[in-house]
Scaffold this motif. Sequence first.
Motif, PDB file in Angstrom:
ATOM      1  N   TRP A 148       0.772  -1.148  -0.091  1.00 28.38           N
ATOM      2  CA  TRP A 148      -0.052  -0.175  -0.076  1.00 28.38           C
ATOM      3  C   TRP A 148       0.926   1.251  -0.018  1.00 28.38           C
ATOM      4  O   TRP A 148       1.845   1.345   0.606  1.00 28.38           O
ATOM      5  CB  TRP A 148      -0.830   0.020   1.341  1.00 28.38           C
ATOM      6  CG  TRP A 148      -1.759  -1.075   1.500  1.00 28.38           C
ATOM      7  CD1 TRP A 148      -1.463  -2.363   1.794  1.00 28.38           C
ATOM      8  CD2 TRP A 148      -3.313  -1.431   0.967  1.00 28.38           C
ATOM      9  NE1 TRP A 148      -2.675  -3.221   1.941  1.00 28.38           N
ATOM     10  CE2 TRP A 148      -3.724  -2.556   1.401  1.00 28.38           C
ATOM     11  CE3 TRP A 148      -4.147  -0.497   0.380  1.00 28.38           C
ATOM     12  CZ2 TRP A 148      -4.985  -2.978   1.408  1.00 28.38           C
ATOM     13  CZ3 TRP A 148      -5.529  -0.783   0.478  1.00 28.38           C
ATOM     14  CH2 TRP A 148      -5.877  -2.156   0.716  1.00 28.38           C
ATOM     15  N   TYR A 179      -9.367  -4.777   0.089  1.00 21.22           N
ATOM     16  CA  TYR A 179      -8.612  -4.877  -1.025  1.00 21.22           C
ATOM     17  C   TYR A 179      -9.447  -4.336  -1.961  1.00 21.22           C
ATOM     18  O   TYR A 179     -10.555  -4.705  -2.167  1.00 21.22           O
ATOM     19  CB  TYR A 179      -8.323  -6.197  -1.398  1.00 21.22           C
ATOM     20  CG  TYR A 179      -6.978  -6.936  -0.416  1.00 21.22           C
ATOM     21  CD1 TYR A 179      -5.970  -6.282  -0.262  1.00 21.22           C
ATOM     22  CD2 TYR A 179      -7.184  -8.194   0.064  1.00 21.22           C
ATOM     23  CE1 TYR A 179      -5.194  -6.771   0.741  1.00 21.22           C
ATOM     24  CE2 TYR A 179      -6.320  -8.583   0.966  1.00 21.22           C
ATOM     25  CZ  TYR A 179      -5.376  -7.970   1.302  1.00 21.22           C
ATOM     26  OH  TYR A 179      -4.367  -8.506   2.090  1.00 21.22           O
ATOM     27  N   PRO A 180      -8.865  -3.084  -2.668  1.00 25.67           N
ATOM     28  CA  PRO A 180      -9.835  -2.482  -3.892  1.00 25.67           C
ATOM     29  C   PRO A 180      -9.655  -3.305  -5.116  1.00 25.67           C
ATOM     30  O   PRO A 180      -8.784  -4.209  -5.427  1.00 25.67           O
ATOM     31  CB  PRO A 180      -9.261  -1.179  -3.701  1.00 25.67           C
ATOM     32  CG  PRO A 180      -7.860  -1.353  -3.522  1.00 25.67           C
ATOM     33  CD  PRO A 180      -7.666  -2.351  -2.403  1.00 25.67           C
ATOM     34  N   SER A 181     -10.639  -2.928  -5.868  1.00 21.84           N
ATOM     35  CA  SER A 181     -10.556  -3.642  -7.219  1.00 21.84           C
ATOM     36  C   SER A 181     -11.202  -2.529  -8.322  1.00 21.84           C
ATOM     37  O   SER A 181     -11.199  -1.441  -7.805  1.00 21.84           O
ATOM     38  CB  SER A 181     -11.767  -4.731  -7.501  1.00 21.84           C
ATOM     39  OG  SER A 181     -12.895  -4.314  -7.108  1.00 21.84           O
ATOM     40  N   GLY A 182     -11.023  -2.816  -9.510  1.00 22.03           N
ATOM     41  CA  GLY A 182     -11.453  -1.894 -10.369  1.00 22.03           C
ATOM     42  C   GLY A 182     -10.343  -1.364 -11.449  1.00 22.03           C
ATOM     43  O   GLY A 182      -9.366  -1.821 -11.400  1.00 22.03           O
ATOM     44  N   ASP A 183     -10.613  -0.034 -11.788  1.00 18.02           N
ATOM     45  CA  ASP A 183      -9.397   0.683 -12.576  1.00 18.02           C
ATOM     46  C   ASP A 183      -8.226   1.045 -11.793  1.00 18.02           C
ATOM     47  O   ASP A 183      -8.483   1.429 -10.506  1.00 18.02           O
ATOM     48  CB  ASP A 183     -10.095   1.923 -13.412  1.00 18.02           C
ATOM     49  CG  ASP A 183     -11.156   1.481 -14.496  1.00 18.02           C
ATOM     50  OD1 ASP A 183     -11.071   0.304 -14.845  1.00 18.02           O
ATOM     51  OD2 ASP A 183     -11.930   2.359 -14.504  1.00 18.02           O
ATOM     52  N   THR A 184      -7.222   0.886 -12.419  1.00 18.10           N
ATOM     53  CA  THR A 184      -5.899   1.322 -11.779  1.00 18.10           C
ATOM     54  C   THR A 184      -5.446   2.900 -12.148  1.00 18.10           C
ATOM     55  O   THR A 184      -6.265   3.399 -12.933  1.00 18.10           O
ATOM     56  CB  THR A 184      -4.526   0.458 -12.328  1.00 18.10           C
ATOM     57  OG1 THR A 184      -4.416   0.804 -13.550  1.00 18.10           O
ATOM     58  CG2 THR A 184      -5.028  -0.954 -11.738  1.00 18.10           C
ATOM     59  N   THR A 236      -4.100   0.439  -7.679  1.00 18.17           N
ATOM     60  CA  THR A 236      -5.734   0.661  -7.515  1.00 18.17           C
ATOM     61  C   THR A 236      -6.132   1.572  -6.292  1.00 18.17           C
ATOM     62  O   THR A 236      -5.454   1.137  -5.361  1.00 18.17           O
ATOM     63  CB  THR A 236      -6.096  -0.584  -7.221  1.00 18.17           C
ATOM     64  OG1 THR A 236      -6.002  -1.582  -8.310  1.00 18.17           O
ATOM     65  CG2 THR A 236      -7.745  -0.637  -7.285  1.00 18.17           C
ATOM     66  N   TYR A 272      -3.270   0.408  -3.710  1.00 17.57           N
ATOM     67  CA  TYR A 272      -2.809  -0.931  -3.384  1.00 17.57           C
ATOM     68  C   TYR A 272      -2.084  -1.157  -4.747  1.00 17.57           C
ATOM     69  O   TYR A 272      -2.663  -1.024  -6.148  1.00 17.57           O
ATOM     70  CB  TYR A 272      -4.011  -1.525  -2.986  1.00 17.57           C
ATOM     71  CG  TYR A 272      -3.803  -3.070  -2.852  1.00 17.57           C
ATOM     72  CD1 TYR A 272      -2.902  -3.373  -1.914  1.00 17.57           C
ATOM     73  CD2 TYR A 272      -4.188  -3.987  -3.544  1.00 17.57           C
ATOM     74  CE1 TYR A 272      -2.615  -4.923  -1.479  1.00 17.57           C
ATOM     75  CE2 TYR A 272      -3.695  -5.360  -3.722  1.00 17.57           C
ATOM     76  CZ  TYR A 272      -3.004  -5.773  -2.485  1.00 17.57           C
ATOM     77  OH  TYR A 272      -2.696  -7.154  -2.277  1.00 17.57           O
ATOM     78  N   ASP A 285      -1.944  -4.035  -6.716  1.00 21.14           N
ATOM     79  CA  ASP A 285      -2.758  -5.200  -7.050  1.00 21.14           C
ATOM     80  C   ASP A 285      -1.705  -6.400  -7.604  1.00 21.14           C
ATOM     81  O   ASP A 285      -1.916  -7.457  -7.256  1.00 21.14           O
ATOM     82  CB  ASP A 285      -4.024  -5.185  -7.753  1.00 21.14           C
ATOM     83  CG  ASP A 285      -3.779  -4.051  -8.997  1.00 21.14           C
ATOM     84  OD1 ASP A 285      -3.080  -3.078  -8.920  1.00 21.14           O
ATOM     85  OD2 ASP A 285      -3.921  -4.767  -9.912  1.00 21.14           O
ATOM     86  N   ASP A 286      -0.867  -5.924  -8.352  1.00 16.12           N
ATOM     87  CA  ASP A 286       0.056  -6.773  -9.054  1.00 16.12           C
ATOM     88  C   ASP A 286       1.430  -6.253  -8.969  1.00 16.12           C
ATOM     89  O   ASP A 286       1.951  -5.485  -9.524  1.00 16.12           O
ATOM     90  CB  ASP A 286      -0.399  -6.685 -10.536  1.00 16.12           C
ATOM     91  CG  ASP A 286       0.423  -7.776 -11.527  1.00 16.12           C
ATOM     92  OD1 ASP A 286       1.278  -8.336 -10.971  1.00 16.12           O
ATOM     93  OD2 ASP A 286       0.379  -7.715 -12.550  1.00 16.12           O
TER      94      ASP A 286
END
Length: 271
Positions: A35, A79-84, A97, A119, A121-122
């Motif tokens: 993060w 944990y967030p999701s969606g567009d970076t 993200t 975050y 994410d990858d």
Amino acid sequence: MRLTCLATYPVKSCYRVEADAAEVEPWGLAGDRRWLIVDGAAKLITQRETPQLGRIRPEPRDGGLLLRAAGAQDLWVPYPSGDTTDVRHFFLSIAATPAGRPADQWISGVIGRPATLVYLDDPTRRPVDPEYGEPGDRVSFADGYPLLLANAASLDAVNDWLVEAGEEPVPMTRFRPNVVVSGAPAWAEDGWVGGRVVIGDVSFRVPKACSRCVLTTVDPETGEKGRQPLRILGQRRRFPQGLLFGVNLIPDLEGFDGRGKIAVGDEVIVA
């Protein structure tokens, strides 16, 4: 030689989390610096200029992160999701993200300036500096390398110098290491650069020594800034590469299916 301390920093430049054991991933200890807090220009914020970040005490939990700070209500961040979005990590742009408005408002209130939490994410997105790493080496939001190792005897030497100079000794937490080893002579780690250390069953390359910055002068418990230990390092540990304390590590996880595990008490061998 033994491993005597393990720590991660779930949110870069915020408070540490100590543990008895940790999973080793190709880009560092599991959960370490995944993060990041950035400003309105999407540029990272660190304790170098905002020591109030040390007030934030993150607790990784299944599904996300619990944020705590004295005087603030705890905040759960999934944990967030969606567009970076692209954020600036020193000189590198990295896609991450956004964690969402509630996290941004909470952090902004704690540190006293507008901020955004993101975050990674990858973690395969960010390569290690090719001058010191190998193709395929990756790192999270750490300054440059997956892990930082410090030698307890070297801290003792620094503190001896400080006491001789009429200054207060400093704790190891000033240097924000991931792993601390005991049982080696002071500055033995200088000779490990270019080789390997094995902690438990996990082998790590030692690409370089770590050049220290002004962050070492910030007390991680109070956020107060001083002059030490950077000033004494400038007098005693100045090299062409910088003011050196500790060494960087890159995991080699062949045969571990991409993951290993280390624990306090593990034997540490210089290979």
